[in-house]
Design an enzyme around this catalytic site. Sequence first.
Site, short mmCIF file in Angstrom:
data_model
loop_
_atom_site.label_atom_id
_atom_site.label_comp_id
_atom_site.label_asym_id
_atom_site.label_seq_id
_atom_site.Cartn_x
_atom_site.Cartn_y
_atom_site.Cartn_z
N SER A 49 0.88 -1.25 0.00
CA SER A 49 0.08 0.08 -0.07
C SER A 49 0.74 1.11 0.01
O SER A 49 0.35 2.21 -0.34
CB SER A 49 -1.16 0.10 1.26
OG SER A 49 -0.54 -0.42 2.28
N HIS B 220 -3.57 -3.38 -5.68
CA HIS B 220 -3.84 -2.85 -4.36
C HIS B 220 -5.18 -3.26 -3.82
O HIS B 220 -5.88 -2.41 -4.52
CB HIS B 220 -3.35 -1.44 -4.13
CG HIS B 220 -3.62 -0.96 -3.05
ND1 HIS B 220 -3.98 0.50 -2.84
CD2 HIS B 220 -3.05 -1.21 -1.60
CE1 HIS B 220 -4.17 0.59 -1.32
NE2 HIS B 220 -3.62 -0.57 -0.78
N GLU C 53 -6.96 -1.12 -7.00
CA GLU C 53 -6.23 0.05 -7.67
C GLU C 53 -5.23 -0.83 -8.41
O GLU C 53 -3.95 -1.60 -7.66
CB GLU C 53 -5.03 0.69 -6.68
CG GLU C 53 -6.29 2.22 -6.31
CD GLU C 53 -5.74 2.88 -5.29
OE1 GLU C 53 -5.94 4.21 -5.34
OE2 GLU C 53 -4.93 2.58 -4.47
N ASN D 238 -5.28 6.45 -0.99
CA ASN D 238 -4.55 6.78 0.35
C ASN D 238 -3.93 7.98 0.23
O ASN D 238 -3.89 8.91 1.32
CB ASN D 238 -4.05 5.59 0.67
CG ASN D 238 -4.74 4.57 1.39
OD1 ASN D 238 -5.82 4.61 1.69
ND2 ASN D 238 -4.16 3.19 1.48
P1 NAI Z 1 -0.70 -9.22 7.97
O1 NAI Z 1 0.49 -9.02 8.85
O2 NAI Z 1 -1.94 -9.42 8.49
O3 NAI Z 1 -0.18 -10.56 7.24
C1 NAI Z 1 1.11 -10.84 6.48
C2 NAI Z 1 1.37 -12.18 6.34
O4 NAI Z 1 2.39 -12.70 5.60
C3 NAI Z 1 1.50 -12.91 7.72
O5 NAI Z 1 0.66 -13.95 7.56
C4 NAI Z 1 2.92 -13.49 7.64
O6 NAI Z 1 3.33 -14.73 8.35
C5 NAI Z 1 3.30 -13.52 6.17
N1 NAI Z 1 4.53 -13.40 5.75
C6 NAI Z 1 5.68 -12.39 6.26
N2 NAI Z 1 6.48 -12.87 5.58
C7 NAI Z 1 6.42 -13.72 4.56
C8 NAI Z 1 7.41 -14.18 3.75
N3 NAI Z 1 8.77 -14.06 3.30
N4 NAI Z 1 6.72 -15.30 2.98
C9 NAI Z 1 5.41 -15.57 3.22
N5 NAI Z 1 4.52 -14.99 4.03
C10 NAI Z 1 5.18 -14.18 4.81
O7 NAI Z 1 -0.58 -8.01 6.92
P2 NAI Z 1 -1.59 -7.43 5.96
O8 NAI Z 1 -2.41 -6.51 6.98
O9 NAI Z 1 -2.29 -8.79 5.49
O10 NAI Z 1 -0.86 -6.73 4.99
C11 NAI Z 1 -0.19 -7.39 3.89
C12 NAI Z 1 0.20 -6.60 2.72
O11 NAI Z 1 -1.04 -5.96 2.46
C13 NAI Z 1 0.94 -5.21 3.32
O12 NAI Z 1 1.83 -5.03 2.13
C14 NAI Z 1 0.28 -4.27 3.51
O13 NAI Z 1 0.63 -2.91 3.21
C15 NAI Z 1 -0.87 -4.46 2.39
N6 NAI Z 1 -2.38 -3.91 2.56
C16 NAI Z 1 -2.97 -3.83 3.67
C17 NAI Z 1 -4.16 -3.33 3.93
C18 NAI Z 1 -4.63 -3.60 5.17
O14 NAI Z 1 -5.77 -2.77 5.43
N7 NAI Z 1 -4.00 -4.39 6.07
C19 NAI Z 1 -4.70 -2.71 2.93
C20 NAI Z 1 -3.96 -2.83 1.68
C21 NAI Z 1 -2.82 -3.43 1.61
#
Ligand code: NAI
Length: 695
Positions: free
Chosen positions: A408, A429, A441, A479
């Site tokens: 994001s 996104h 996006e 955003n």
């Molecule tokens: P999260 O922390 O809930 O999930 C991330 C997951 O990735 C975890 O389950 C972790 O174990 C896994 N992970 C970490 N390193 C890894 C690797 N090397 N290989 C495989 N899995 C791995 O985070 P979330 O909120 O799901 O965010 C993920 C992405 O989405 C980020 O880039 C964030 O900026 C983006 N994003 C988040 C939004 C939100 O509202 N939470 C909205 C839009 C985008």
Amino acid sequence: MTQVVRYECRDGIGVITVDYPPVNALGAAVRSGLLAALEQGLQDADARALVVTGDGRTFPAGADIREFGKPPVEPFLPDVINAYESAGKLTVAAIHGTALGGGMEVALGCDYRVALDSAKVGLPEVKLGLLPGAGGTQRLPRLIGADAALPIIAEGNPVPAAKAKALGLVDEVVSGDLVAGAVAFARKLVESNAPQRPLREQAVKLDNPNLFAEYEKSIARKQRGFLSPFRCIEAVRAATELPFDEGMKRERALFMELMQSSESRAQRHVFFAEREVAKVPGIAKDTPRRDINTVAVIGAGTMGGGIAMNFANAGIPVRLLEVKQDALDRGLAVIRRNYENTARKGRLTQDDVEKRMSLIQPTLSYDDLGSVDLVIEAVFETMDIKKAVFKELDRVCKPGAILATNTSTLDVNEIAAITSRPQDVMGMHFFSPANVMKLLENVRGEKTADDVVATVMDLSKRIGKVGVCVGVCHGFVGNRMLHKRQHEAIALVEEGASPEQVDKVIYDFGLPMGPFAMSDLAGLDVGYRIREELRKAGDPEAQALSWVDKLAAKGRYGQKTGAGVFRYEEGDRTPRPDPEVAELIAEHRREKGITPREVTDQEILERCLYVMVNEGAKILEEGIAARPLDVDVVWIYGYGFPVYRGGPMFWADHVGVKTIYDKVVEFQKRLGDSNWKPAPLLKQLAEAGKGFYAG
Ligand code: NAI
Ligand code: 3HC
């Protein structure tokens, strides 16, 4: 000119066929064609009854929306329908595809209706901010009763053929050859001396005497801000109270009022914008697409799980990769729980739950991703981790696979550069919750190939999303503008407004929630942690804590901790003002030497929204969004910007770009450059007396 309505006689029945692709909309040529063909049919001694149908994919799907707002051209649709209704021969509408709006009204002008089993009928005008303006509000209640007609007219949802039959909206449902079925039906009518059935001569049935008051109450909250649903109620009420011709006059008056309304103008803009947005400027329509049959998602967290569900819902197999078994198990359990919840509400069968779960195949090994067509990475928001993931993907993925990131905030070009194939890399996104929010996006990097963009845009639609193509910058379109608004909202409170006052102004404008209720939902800790890192790293701009960061520092993270900017009661998401917060804000003001002042609602509205318009103009100038409509669609589908205002850029034209520019300049003088430097595009349009759309 090709003939848009043709006439032929088949087995003693005259068949009138509209042939005006793509959707047989009832433009001027079609309307005169319908009259001419009717005349021909009436004069054809061999034709004992008439069937009206559409060629190609559908029965007419409505009036031609492109004609709206232009000087009306005769013959008018209500007159055409009257001519059919009062024709001296039996008329039968033969419906396939979608008989919508004016198309449905044509069908209501016929004596009988036959539909193909896959057809849908409906009066969706309300979704364009209108009401059925060619007799629909007067004839449908006469056909099926006011109680059944009201929701069809005021909500505008299409009715499938079987249900239409049960309601008495269509007389017969056929499968196979529709026209043959309708001709046979018409012959039977003729042979049995069936009468003509002009709906204008029928009485209206009203079962519930309190129908209108009760219905209005039931939609008040959901339809807040919209004009047309309430006018639809008035029109149907007129059908129950007035003779047919008087009712038609009332319908016309209400229709004309809505046609002139800013709400309808905005809703019609959104209709076309939503379709236009799929056509990315500079990418040829015939750009070849890559096949997407299997997908992988990296990371089974909040976003990864939701993203995987989108593909499973569309029947596309997904590999879901995590580094550790427990994270994978947790992610899958959340997905299953989501599906089970939907099943409990009756919106999914247990069988579907299992089918979808079986499409999501967990893995801990990149080597399982060799054959997938698309990978979407959704791991932690850290550049080094993302780069490591993309290096692995570059190693294992087949040539031509699309490699996407759900970042994001991070630079998609930098991520692409770590691979040997930046042309195959782009951002996708998703918005949280990713299985629910419609916006996607699609971030085009400097080197992303055209066919990758085209494929991802098509895929968005396939998984039920509205894809908008945007360029690389911090926060992309949505955003980036939100961030500006948040900055103003926080400052307004610092100057003297209360958080609830700011939220109320934005809610009353029509957004689903105010800026602070929204940050409580997203979690105050997210931004706080980012700024803490910056503070530790010595960033001078991040040194002073805002009053919101002070709340987060106290562990008030929002809904998830029961308290943030507002407080929440157990099991209730209603934001409630909190005296503790008021005290913290007062203390914060004292520390900064600020004497709170009265802030007007008008100032809140102007500062929160004009700052977004100004940023939107910068986004356009930089080419991050190609057109104002891209920005509007992002805000409508990503943040619930009110459809009846058309999106921030359309709304800006309504207010007047010059008015906004003058205020931006005034705020710049008072509040400084950081949020209020006028966009050169805004200045240029203001000086030329133009709008973002109105050239
Ligand atoms: P999260 O922390 O809930 O999930 C991330 C997951 O990735 C975890 O389950 C972790 O174990 C896994 N992970 C970490 N390193 C890894 C690797 N090397 N290989 C495989 N899995 C791995 O985070 P979330 O909120 O799901 O965010 C993920 C992405 O989405 C980020 O880039 C964030 O900026 C983006 N994003 C988040 C939004 C939100 O509202 N939470 C909205 C839009 C985008
Ligand atoms: N007038 C003009 N153009 C129309 C149109 C209409 N009523 N309906 C669809 N189109 C155009 C679309 O803009 C699109 O054009 P494009 O290819 O140049 O982008 C093309 O037809 C195909 O439309 P879709 O991409 O939406 O195709 P789908 O197959 O996904 O959907 C549909 C077909 C269900 C018919 C959908 O287009 C739709 O819902 N159309 C609007 C129906 C409607 O609102 N009718 C009421 C009109 S108002 C009215 O009738 C007033 C009357 O009461 C007096």
